[in-house]
Design an enzyme around this catalytic site. Structure first.
Site, PDB file in Angstrom:
ATOM      1  N   SER A 116      31.241 -57.690   2.708  1.00 28.26           N
ATOM      2  CA  SER A 116      30.541 -58.449   3.755  1.00 28.26           C
ATOM      3  C   SER A 116      29.503 -57.584   4.482  1.00 28.26           C
ATOM      4  O   SER A 116      29.586 -56.355   4.475  1.00 28.26           O
ATOM      5  CB  SER A 116      31.541 -58.959   4.790  1.00 28.26           C
TER       6      SER A 116
HETATM    7  N1  SAH Z   1      37.304 -58.133   2.956  1.00 25.46           N
HETATM    8  C1  SAH Z   1      36.458 -57.850   1.822  1.00 25.46           C
HETATM    9  C2  SAH Z   1      35.545 -59.017   1.512  1.00 25.46           C
HETATM   10  C3  SAH Z   1      35.585 -59.323   0.048  1.00 25.46           C
HETATM   11  S1  SAH Z   1      34.851 -60.818  -0.503  1.00 25.46           S
HETATM   12  C4  SAH Z   1      35.713 -56.554   1.987  1.00 25.46           C
HETATM   13  O1  SAH Z   1      35.801 -55.927   3.064  1.00 25.46           O
HETATM   14  O2  SAH Z   1      35.075 -56.107   1.034  1.00 25.46           O
HETATM   15  C5  SAH Z   1      36.221 -61.914  -0.554  1.00 25.46           C
HETATM   16  C6  SAH Z   1      37.360 -61.578  -1.473  1.00 25.46           C
HETATM   17  O3  SAH Z   1      38.302 -62.661  -1.374  1.00 25.46           O
HETATM   18  C7  SAH Z   1      37.019 -61.464  -2.955  1.00 25.46           C
HETATM   19  O4  SAH Z   1      37.458 -60.223  -3.425  1.00 25.46           O
HETATM   20  C8  SAH Z   1      37.794 -62.612  -3.605  1.00 25.46           C
HETATM   21  O5  SAH Z   1      38.284 -62.299  -4.909  1.00 25.46           O
HETATM   22  C9  SAH Z   1      38.930 -62.810  -2.624  1.00 25.46           C
HETATM   23  N2  SAH Z   1      39.576 -64.136  -2.660  1.00 25.46           N
HETATM   24  C10 SAH Z   1      39.035 -65.358  -2.884  1.00 25.46           C
HETATM   25  N3  SAH Z   1      39.972 -66.323  -2.822  1.00 25.46           N
HETATM   26  C11 SAH Z   1      41.162 -65.700  -2.556  1.00 25.46           C
HETATM   27  C12 SAH Z   1      42.515 -66.135  -2.377  1.00 25.46           C
HETATM   28  N4  SAH Z   1      42.859 -67.418  -2.480  1.00 25.46           N
HETATM   29  N5  SAH Z   1      43.452 -65.197  -2.113  1.00 25.46           N
HETATM   30  C13 SAH Z   1      43.143 -63.883  -2.019  1.00 25.46           C
HETATM   31  N6  SAH Z   1      41.887 -63.410  -2.177  1.00 25.46           N
HETATM   32  C14 SAH Z   1      40.900 -64.298  -2.445  1.00 25.46           C
END
Ligand code: SAH
Length: 206
Positions: free
Chosen positions: A51
Site C-alpha cells: 500500500s
Molecule cells: N498489508 C499489505 C498489503 C498487501 S495487499 C502490505 O503491507 O504489503 C493485500 C493482500 O491481501 C494481498 O497479499 C492479498 O493476497 C491478500 N488477500 C486478499 N484476500 C484475502 C483474504 N481473503 N484473506 C487473506 N488475505 C487476502
C-alpha cells in the site's frame, strides 16, 4: 517520507516514529528501491501491491493501537504494515491467502526480527482454527465486499476494526467500533475513498 505524512494529516507520533524506524525498501523488490519512499503503491510478488505509505499511516492511525494490544491483520502481503504495527508494540497476527506470499513474507519478517505470527488462510474467516482471539484491533488491507461477520465475532467488545469496503460508488475506508455484539451496536465512521486489491475468498496454494 515522514514529513510528507505530517502534511497529509498524520499526527499520531507512535505511527510516525514507527514509519521512520522501519525502512520500507526492505519490503519491496530491489528494482523498485528508488521509489520506496515516494507516496505510491508498488508491485510485490503474486500480482499484489504494498500500500501507499500514506495509506499504511492512515490505517495505523485510525486503529489507535496501544502497546501490548492483540492486532489481527488480514492481507499480510509484503509484511510492511505488519512490521509497522509490531514496531508500535502490538502483538500482531497476520493472515494471507496466497501460499507464495505467505511463505516469502513469513521468512522475511522472521529474518528482520519482527515477531509477527503469520497464517495461511482466508481472512473472511479470520483465525478460526487457532484460538488467539478475541482481538483488540482488526485491520483489513484488501477491499472487502461486506463486513465479515467472522471478523466482528473475533473482535473484542470495545474493539476497533479498520476496513476498506466496496460499494456501488467504489471503495471507502471504514472504522467500526464494536460497542456490543449486535450489528446495531457497531458504530461506523467513514474516512474517504481508497483503492485496495480485492479481498478474495478461500486460500490459494501457490
Ligand atoms: N498489508 C499489505 C498489503 C498487501 S495487499 C502490505 O503491507 O504489503 C493485500 C493482500 O491481501 C494481498 O497479499 C492479498 O493476497 C491478500 N488477500 C486478499 N484476500 C484475502 C483474504 N481473503 N484473506 C487473506 N488475505 C487476502
Amino acid at each position: 517520507m515522514v514529513e510528507a505524512l505530517r502534511v497529509k494529516g498524520i499526527n499520531d507520533e507512535m505511527v510516525l516514529r514507527a514509519m521512520e524506524e522501519v525502512p520500507r525498501h526492505w519490503f519491496i523488490d530491489g528494482a523498485l528501491d528508488t521509489f520506496a519512499y515516494e507516496d505510491r503503491a508498488l508491485k510485490i510478488s503474486c500480482e499484489q501491491t504494498i500500500s501507499h505509505p500514506s495509506t499504511v499511516a492512515m490505517q495505523s492511525q485510525l486503529l489507535n493501537v496501544q502497546p501490548g494490544m492483540k492486532v489481527l491483520e488480514i492481507g499480510t502481503g509484503s509484511g510492511y504494515q505488519a512490521a509497522i504495527l509490531c514496531k508500535m508494540g502490538a502483538k500482531v497476527f497476520s493472515v494471507e491467502r496466497q501460499k507464495g506470499l505467505f511463505d516469502k513474507t513469513r521468512a522475511l519478517l522472521a529474518e528482520l526480527g519482527f515477531r509477527v505470527r503469520c497464517f495461511l488462510g482466508d481472512g473472511y474467516q479470520g483465525l478460526k482454527e487457532v484460538n488467539y482471539g478475541p482481538y483488540d484491533r482488526i485491520i483489513v488491507t484488501c477491499g472487502a465486499r461486506e463486513i465479515p461477520t467472522a471478523l466482528m465475532q473475533q473482535l473484542k467488545d470495545g474493539g476497533i476494526m479498520v476496513i476498506p469496503l466496496d460499494d456501488d460508488n467504489g471503495q471507502e475506508m471504514l472504522r467500526i467500533t464494536k460497542e456490543g455484539s449486535e450489528e446495531k451496536d457497531w458504530k461506523v465512521e467513514r474516512f474517504g475513498a481508497y483503492s485496495f486489491v480485492p479481498m478474495l475468498d478461500g486460500r490459494q496454494m501457490r
